[in-house]
Design a protein around this motif. Structure first.
Motif, mmCIF file in Angstrom:
data_model
loop_
_atom_site.group_PDB
_atom_site.id
_atom_site.type_symbol
_atom_site.label_atom_id
_atom_site.label_comp_id
_atom_site.label_asym_id
_atom_site.label_seq_id
_atom_site.Cartn_x
_atom_site.Cartn_y
_atom_site.Cartn_z
ATOM 1 N N TRP A 26 0.838 -1.201 0.000
ATOM 2 C CA TRP A 26 0.000 0.000 0.000
ATOM 3 C C TRP A 26 0.874 1.253 0.000
ATOM 4 O O TRP A 26 0.626 2.221 -0.710
ATOM 5 C CB TRP A 26 -0.928 0.001 1.206
ATOM 6 N N ALA A 27 1.917 1.230 0.812
ATOM 7 C CA ALA A 27 2.824 2.377 0.849
ATOM 8 C C ALA A 27 3.471 2.597 -0.515
ATOM 9 O O ALA A 27 3.594 3.727 -0.992
ATOM 10 C CB ALA A 27 3.903 2.145 1.906
ATOM 11 N N GLU A 28 3.875 1.504 -1.154
ATOM 12 C CA GLU A 28 4.504 1.615 -2.473
ATOM 13 C C GLU A 28 3.551 2.244 -3.478
ATOM 14 O O GLU A 28 3.924 3.114 -4.264
ATOM 15 C CB GLU A 28 4.929 0.222 -2.934
ATOM 16 N N ARG A 215 -4.831 10.377 7.914
ATOM 17 C CA ARG A 215 -3.549 10.525 8.597
ATOM 18 C C ARG A 215 -2.392 10.512 7.598
ATOM 19 O O ARG A 215 -1.421 11.261 7.748
ATOM 20 C CB ARG A 215 -3.380 9.377 9.611
ATOM 21 N N ILE A 216 -2.499 9.666 6.584
ATOM 22 C CA ILE A 216 -1.453 9.623 5.564
ATOM 23 C C ILE A 216 -1.320 10.968 4.870
ATOM 24 O O ILE A 216 -0.213 11.496 4.682
ATOM 25 C CB ILE A 216 -1.743 8.515 4.528
ATOM 26 N N SER A 223 3.210 9.055 8.650
ATOM 27 C CA SER A 223 2.573 8.024 9.464
ATOM 28 C C SER A 223 2.880 6.629 8.932
ATOM 29 O O SER A 223 3.049 5.677 9.701
ATOM 30 C CB SER A 223 1.056 8.243 9.510
ATOM 31 N N LEU A 224 2.952 6.497 7.610
ATOM 32 C CA LEU A 224 3.285 5.197 7.032
ATOM 33 C C LEU A 224 4.724 4.807 7.345
ATOM 34 O O LEU A 224 5.022 3.631 7.585
ATOM 35 C CB LEU A 224 3.074 5.218 5.523
ATOM 36 N N VAL A 225 5.611 5.783 7.320
ATOM 37 C CA VAL A 225 7.007 5.497 7.650
ATOM 38 C C VAL A 225 7.110 5.020 9.101
ATOM 39 O O VAL A 225 7.761 4.008 9.398
ATOM 40 C CB VAL A 225 7.889 6.740 7.431
ATOM 41 N N ASN A 449 -0.600 1.014 15.649
ATOM 42 C CA ASN A 449 0.855 0.974 15.548
ATOM 43 C C ASN A 449 1.353 0.996 14.111
ATOM 44 O O ASN A 449 2.346 1.654 13.797
ATOM 45 C CB ASN A 449 1.401 -0.281 16.234
ATOM 46 N N TYR A 450 0.682 0.242 13.222
ATOM 47 C CA TYR A 450 1.195 0.062 11.875
ATOM 48 C C TYR A 450 0.550 0.995 10.857
ATOM 49 O O TYR A 450 1.238 1.578 10.024
ATOM 50 C CB TYR A 450 0.978 -1.385 11.408
#
Length: 631
Positions: A26-28, A215-216, A223-225, A449-450
């Motif tokens: 998802w981050a990618e 939040r992202i 936040s993702l980092v 947390n994640y």
């Protein structure tokens, strides 16, 4: 003795790995290509250069972390459940949920058709054309996971979570109605279905959680980092983190009641706590905590500590601190724990020159204490124990609750497969207990947390919950097979220890039994059954809350309540409840009054009543000792 350290480099479980893959993919997709991720609307001004730089920095950091982790662990970084266009993720989530329901062994085509018809009505109500005037839709189902207004304000997220709740209700209801399989198997299926439904909650995935998406965007990917950092740290240690791991240190700000280790064996240390009163009850108290956890659940801090409170009531308190299992303990069995309890009792009696002790057994140590009492009775030594108190302990496992779902031949074989050097890694036990309350102890923290990348909070109870102990594999298997699966402890003579058959019906020691109203590990209905097997005088107390908070409830907190039924002619828990009187607050004062009725004689504090207080009293080391710190 050599300490076996759990292998923190072993691959994560399938569920953990899936979450890792989902998060990283998802981050990618959020960051690559960067130009698309931050491309402004045609009507909007170009994004600030600082924002672009922030997105780029976070994209690079995230990619670097992921590549380094994959290189270190030789993982495949391609493909995965999140591959594809992120804008298509809601549809993919629905497809995933539908596939799951269709694959269930009890799925009925006509029932599925009815589900989807009901879903269509829901979608129509929530997704009317934007131009059509309509009041805010009434959502038929509520769940605290979706309490944030953003789950309702945006129709697509309202549709997602309401559909999820609808299908979950229908699937669980269908399992409940099944009458073609035996009740035990149905309960297993119900538990597995609930666990799967909890895992598939849209709250657990970034692309279907509006709070996470906000939040992202607000943090420009920061936040993702942070979430990825939290995730990789947990994968490294093979355990979900609930509390700030740096916030608590055993012996410094938890497990701080002053005392000394006055005796030790290869299996346990015996702590004696320093008195705080001029006089103490002559009969000392020895506490046996469960060896599947650290003893300091009863000594978290000064305000919560049962140990400190008991000392302040004028008791000479001793605590057994079990050693976390290592390879040297691979042959340890139940006999060894029973022998250890008798050894601790004998040592306290000899040390303080007293004929008997009061004993407390918590959870599995309470189960063992019941067997110990039966063996002492058989050997004519029952008078070594003046009274016995049981905290949320079971002896009859016929109604042992949700943990029974993990106890059949297949599960026992699986447990054998995770043994290493004769030891069961405590992280597996922790995961099992967490699974019993998956939303609260797993998925809530996955999101926080994640996905949200929040910092860990400092919470002593959750720190203790994650401070796991390893178990002797042989005894762990025997315990699950003989007690949970076959329920042999309540069958006179079917089990023996130390060469002596165990018969609980012979136990006549005065007994205080505490159960938790909402206990999901040792249900009150199961704890009650001890009253059906012991033959001596007994006081049963039903405390508010569950397995931990029902026990650790200091009077000063003014929390919860407890119920007492003074009628001695009560045969069932239902009858007990019907005639019980509710009392506000903690049951601890009731217990100490009961202890004093067993023997109220007091002595002046002198000699070994104050551990290490004289030159002749050679102690080993200050509390809380080495064993509780061994990992």
């Amino acid at each position: 003795m050599a300490k076996t350290t759990p292998d923190s480099s072993q691959p994560a479980t399938d569920a953990f790995g899936a979450m890792l893959e989902a998060q990283s993919r998802w981050a990618e997709l959020m960051f690559a290509p960067l130009a698309e991720a931050v491309e402004p609307d045609a009507n909007d001004a170009a994004p600030a250069l600082g924002d672009l730089r922030k997105w780029a920095e976070n994209a690079t950091r995230l990619q670097t972390m992921w590549i380094e982790f994959c290189q270190k662990h030789a993982l495949d970084t391609t493909g995965g459940m999140m591959a594809g266009d992120p804008s298509q993720w809601p549809a993919k989530w629905f497809a995933m949920f539908e596939t799951w329901t269709q694959q269930l062994p009890f799925a009925d085509p006509s029932e599925q058709q009815r589900w989807w018809a009901e879903s269509a009505q829901l979608w129509q109500a929530l997704m009317l054309p934007q131009g059509e005037e309509k009041p805010e839709a009434e959502l038929p189902r509520e769940d605290r996971r979706f309490a944030d207004p953003r789950w309702r304000e945006q129709p697509v997220f309202a549709m997602i979570h309401q559909t999820y709740l609808l299908l979950t209700d229908r699937v669980l209801a269908m399992v409940e109605k099944m009458d073609t399989i035996e009740p035990g198997k149905r309960e297993q299926l119900k538990f597995a279905t609930q666990a799967m439904a909890e895992a598939l909650s849209p709250a657990n995935f970034a692309a279907t959680n509006p709070i996470v998406l906000d939040r992202i965007m607000e943090s420009r990917g920061e936040s993702l980092v942070k979430g990825m950092q939290n995730l990789l740290q947990d994968v490294q240690k093979g355990q979900l983190t609930h509390s700030d791991p740096q916030a608590f240190v055993v012996g410094e700000n938890i497990a701080t009641t002053p005392g000394q280790v006055v005796y030790e064996t290869d299996l346990f240390q015996l702590i004696q706590y320093e008195p705080t009163t001029d006089k103490v009850l002559s009969i000392p108290l020895v506490i046996f905590p469960p060896w599947i956890n650290r003893f300091y659940i009863l000594d978290l801090n000064e305000k919560k500590s049962f140990v400190k409170w008991a000392v302040d009531q004028g008791l000479s308190v001793f605590m057994v601190s079990w050693k976390s299992a290592d390879a040297s303990m691979k042959d340890v069995v139940w006999d060894d724990y029973i022998a250890a309890q008798i050894d601790a009792i004998d040592h306290v009696k000899k040390r303080l020159r007293q004929p008997a002790v009061h004993a407390i057994g918590y959870c599995v140590a309470g189960t063992t204490l019941a067997a110990t009492l039966a063996i002492l009775e058989a050997k004519g030594e029952a008078d070594k124990v003046k009274s016995a108190t049981f905290f949320t302990a079971q002896v009859d496992f016929a109604d042992a609750g949700e943990l029974l779902h993990f106890i059949d031949n297949q599960q026992l074989a699986a447990i054998k497969g995770i043994e290493r050097d004769g030891v069961v890694d405590g992280r597996y036990m922790a995961a099992t207990f967490n699974l019993l309350r998956g939303n609260d102890l797993i998925w809530n923290y996955v999101v926080r947390n994640y996905l949200l990348g929040e910092d860990h909070t400092a919470f002593d109870l959750l720190h203790w919950n994650g401070d796991v102990t390893n178990l002797p594999a042989r005894w762990h298997r025997d315990y699950l097979r003989d007690l949970y699966r076959d329920n042999l402890l309540v069958k006179p003579g079917k089990l023996e220890a130390l060469g002596t058959p165990i018969d609980l019906t012979t136990v006549k020691v005065p007994t205080y039994v505490q159960a938790g109203k909402d206990d999901h590990i040792a249900p009150a209905t199961s704890v009650w059954k001890i009253t059906e097997h012991f033959g001596g005088p007994m006081r049963f107390v039903l405390a508010g809350s569950g397995h931990i908070a029902g026990v650790v409830n200091p009077p000063a907190a003014g929390k919860y309540q407890y119920w007492i039924n003074e009628d001695d002619d009560v045969d069932t828990l239902e009858e007990f409840r019907a005639g019980a009187t509710e009392h506000p607050g903690s049951w601890w004062p009731d217990w100490i009054e009961w202890i004093r009725t067993q023997d109220s004689k007091e002595l002046q504090v002198r000699g070994k009543r104050n551990p290490g207080g004289t030159e002749k009293d050679k102690v080993i080391e200050p509390a809380p000792g080495r064993y509780v710190k061994t990992r």
